[in-house]
Design an enzyme around this catalytic site. Structure first.
Site, PDB file in Angstrom:
ATOM      1  CB  CYS A  49      57.847  59.839  81.803  1.00 38.77           C
ATOM      2  SG  CYS A  49      56.235  60.378  81.804  1.00 38.77           S
ATOM      3  CG  HIS A  96      49.107  61.064  66.965  1.00 34.71           C
ATOM      4  ND1 HIS A  96      48.582  60.059  67.747  1.00 34.71           N
ATOM      5  CD2 HIS A  96      50.284  61.196  67.324  1.00 34.71           C
ATOM      6  CE1 HIS A  96      49.506  59.747  68.645  1.00 34.71           C
ATOM      7  NE2 HIS A  96      50.505  60.307  68.356  1.00 34.71           N
TER       8      HIS A  96
END
Length: 423
Positions: A49, A96
């Protein structure tokens, strides 16, 4: 080159994130299409999301082709994605992914759901054979780091998630949430967490609506709720004071007309709604209705900011652990790269040895003196093994490549062997 391309809640609006999201039904086609590009050797796609991220190993080519592929797949102009796309390469890509897996890049700092979502993305990529040895090792290393961070820091204490933030906001709006009834749409991990938080808060009743009624029933049984199908939403809305939705539906499930009709039957008793889904489950126009308090995932920032402040110390510790593990990963990668060079060098030497051996055996079969055959074998083998290296050293010297000459001396000359006396 390792590469990650991401569009997330920090770089893009909800509308853009909706446009670049991948549904579960699209994932197989997306991975197949992505890895069909000649430059893409391996790939995995993470779509939640709050983020869509592509992790891949490129063999040559312009990294921009990944952004072009993303735009082409979703039929979006690349120019509209450039401003919100975030790139990470090699070591930064490794860092990351580890930060994301540990919840350090999440809207809710340290939230645990993202690790499960990354594991799912890994499993999907593996099932569709889009992973190779490089990404396979990276994901396994990342999972180990995430486990270590969660074990050794306080990042996971007093768990807070988007689900918790939604329930927390509902508790602020209603004087006594124990007098309210909730309608939960979906039966995935986020809705499961919402249901447990609501149960723990002592809510009066929970209705779970899902496309698959059996899944809704499983969750409803856990929280002493009631299960319904999506075709029963209209009636469920009439008795719901709180509506929280998180499905994978490509189109909205609750429209303005449906909600307006339910409000009339409720005699305009207000409804608190939170739409956590990407794409959205509730039409934005629903928020225009009186007595409707509609919040999107981006509206949960205030609750989430409080969580971020309380977890920052643990996050700082986690960042240090990640930096150390990125260095460890890069070291292992360099060692693996050297291993490939060593194998190629040994293969070359073995080929020369086999050729010399074959010539020596042939000479022996012709009845030549064994001592002379052995002498010739050793001389030939020494010359053949050293010929290429000495030629390249001379060429490097002629080109004044002092760096190569120094490296050759360090790699090729064993001083201890030079000083050993012959027996």
């Amino acid at each position: 080159m390792l590469l990650s391309l991401g569009i997330n809640h920090k770089s893009a609006t909800l509308e853009v994130r909706e446009q670049v999201a991948f549904s579960s039904s699209q994932m197989a086609l997306a991975l197949e299409d992505l890895t069909s590009l000649a430059e893409v050797q391996e790939a995995a796609i993470l779509s939640t999301c709050n983020r869509t991220e592509i992790y891949c190993r490129l063999d040559g080519g312009d990294e921009r082709l990944i952004l072009e592929w993303l735009g082409h797949f979703h039929r979006l102009p690349v120019e509209s994605l450039e401003q919100c796309a975030r790139w990470h390469r090699d070591g930064e890509a490794v860092r990351h992914l580890m930060r994301v897996a540990c919840g350090l890049d999440s809207m809710v700092l340290g939230e645990p759901q993202i690790l499960g979502q990354i594991k799912s993305a890994y499993q999907v990529a593996r099932a569709h054979q889009s992973l190779g040895s490089e990404l396979e090792r990276l994901f396994q290393h990342t999972f180990a780091v995430a486990k270590q961070v969660r074990t050794d820091t306080g990042i996971g204490e007093n768990p807070v998630s988007v689900a918790y933030a939604a329930v927390n906001l509902a508790g602020r709006i209603f004087d006594d949430i124990r007098q309210s009834r909730a309608l939960l749409i979906g039966a995935g991990e986020t809705i499961e967490l919402v249901a447990r938080h609501l149960r723990d808060a002592g809510i009066q009743g929970i209705i779970v609506a899902n496309r698959t009624r059996e899944r809704a029933q499983t969750l409803a049984d856990e929280v002493n709720g009631v299960a319904i199908g999506l075709d029963e939403l209209e009636n469920a809305l009439i008795c719901a004071d709180i509506v929280i939705s998180s499905t994978g539906s490509p189109t909205p499930l609750l429209g303005k007309g449906l909600v307006e009709s339910a409000l009339k039957t409720r005699k305009h008793r207000p409804i608190f709604m939170v739409d956590i889904a990407i794409p959205r489950d509730i039409e934005p126009q629903v928020g225009e209705l009186d007595d409707i308090f509609l919040y999107s995932i981006d509206d949960l920032n205030e609750v989430i900011s409080e969580n971020r402040r309380s977890r920052q110390a643990a996050a700082d510790q986690a960042e240090e652990m990640i930096l150390a593990n990125v260095s460890a990963w890069q070291h292992e990668r360099r060692v693996r790269s050297a291993g490939d060079l060593i194998r190629r060098h040994r293969h070359q030497a073995e080929r020369l040895r086999a050729e010399a051996e074959s010539e020596a055996l042939a000479a022996l079969s012709r009845g030549q003196d064994p001592e002379r055959v052995i002498q010739k074998l050793t001389q030939q083998l020494t010359n053949r093994l050293l010929h290429g290296t000495t030629s390249r050293i001379r060429a490097a010297s002629g080109a004044e490549r002092v760096d190569l000459i120094q490296a050759a001396e360090e790699l090729l000359i064993d001083d201890s062997a030079l000083h050993q006396e012959s027996p």
